[in-house]
Design a protein around this motif. Structure first.
Motif, mmCIF file in Angstrom:
data_model
loop_
_atom_site.group_PDB
_atom_site.id
_atom_site.type_symbol
_atom_site.label_atom_id
_atom_site.label_comp_id
_atom_site.label_asym_id
_atom_site.label_seq_id
_atom_site.Cartn_x
_atom_site.Cartn_y
_atom_site.Cartn_z
ATOM 1 N N LEU A 1 31.115 48.045 45.811
ATOM 2 C CA LEU A 1 31.620 48.419 47.120
ATOM 3 C C LEU A 1 32.520 49.645 47.045
ATOM 4 O O LEU A 1 33.356 49.749 46.152
ATOM 5 N N GLU A 2 32.331 50.533 47.982
ATOM 6 C CA GLU A 2 33.257 51.649 48.162
ATOM 7 C C GLU A 2 34.415 51.105 49.003
ATOM 8 O O GLU A 2 34.189 50.510 50.051
ATOM 9 N N MET A 3 35.631 51.308 48.539
ATOM 10 C CA MET A 3 36.791 50.707 49.182
ATOM 11 C C MET A 3 37.701 51.788 49.748
ATOM 12 O O MET A 3 37.840 52.875 49.163
ATOM 13 N N ALA A 4 38.348 51.476 50.856
ATOM 14 C CA ALA A 4 39.218 52.459 51.491
ATOM 15 C C ALA A 4 40.380 51.769 52.189
ATOM 16 O O ALA A 4 40.348 50.561 52.462
ATOM 17 N N TRP A 5 41.389 52.572 52.438
ATOM 18 C CA TRP A 5 42.522 52.148 53.260
ATOM 19 C C TRP A 5 42.587 53.046 54.495
ATOM 20 O O TRP A 5 42.408 54.266 54.388
ATOM 21 N N PHE A 6 42.860 52.424 55.622
ATOM 22 C CA PHE A 6 43.109 53.117 56.873
ATOM 23 C C PHE A 6 44.448 52.622 57.399
ATOM 24 O O PHE A 6 44.979 51.614 56.928
ATOM 25 N N THR B 1 35.572 55.168 45.112
ATOM 26 C CA THR B 1 34.171 54.778 44.947
ATOM 27 C C THR B 1 34.030 53.711 43.876
ATOM 28 O O THR B 1 34.936 53.484 43.066
ATOM 29 N N TRP B 2 32.883 53.055 43.886
ATOM 30 C CA TRP B 2 32.656 52.040 42.861
ATOM 31 C C TRP B 2 32.107 52.662 41.587
ATOM 32 O O TRP B 2 32.249 52.106 40.503
ATOM 33 N N GLY C 1 27.209 51.435 48.985
ATOM 34 C CA GLY C 1 26.726 52.780 48.721
ATOM 35 C C GLY C 1 27.725 53.596 47.934
ATOM 36 O O GLY C 1 28.830 53.133 47.628
ATOM 37 N N PHE C 2 27.333 54.809 47.627
ATOM 38 C CA PHE C 2 28.151 55.729 46.850
ATOM 39 C C PHE C 2 28.352 56.996 47.655
ATOM 40 O O PHE C 2 27.390 57.672 48.003
#
Length: 120
Positions: free
Chosen positions: A31-36, A51-52, A100-101
């Motif tokens: 998993l591609e991980m993010a913070w908002f 990115t993973w 995804g990447f």
């Protein structure tokens, strides 16, 4: 995929905080991980992404140099280390995930948010 954010709180300007987001129910390592974050009366904005594959990172200009995103795939957790916090960092912080990447599509999964309040 379920995401659980934690680590928010009330701090003084200049302090540091480490937010954590624990994932369950999916292949975290892919998993591609993010913070908002979303401040009162404002739109949600991107903060950071990792990115993973290759653990590439990207940051918003507003936090560049003060934030660090990293992940521990063994713990299914992504972190956001925020240093030199400013009052304008006050917001609810959300973690998000997508497959995804370097996928330019929307994030499919969202956590419930954790409040960060920075006083001057």
């Amino acid at each position: 995929v379920q995401l659980q954010a934690s680590g928010g709180g009330s701090v003084q300007a200049g302090d540091s905080l480490r937010l954590a987001c624990a994932a369950s129910g999916g292949s975290f390592s892919e998993l591609e991980m993010a913070w908002f974050r979303q401040a009162p009366g404002k739109d949600r904005e991107f903060v950071a992404l990792i990115t993973w594959r290759h653990f590439l990172t990207n940051y918003a200009d507003s936090v560049q140099g003060r934030a660090s995103i990293f992940r521990d795939n063994a713990k299914n957790t992504v972190y956001l280390q925020m240093n030199s916090l400013k009052p304008e960092d006050t917001a609810v912080y959300y973690c998000a995930a997508r497959r995804g990447f370097l996928n330019s599509g929307p994030f499919d999964y969202w956590g419930q948010g954790t409040q960060v309040t920075v006083s001057s």
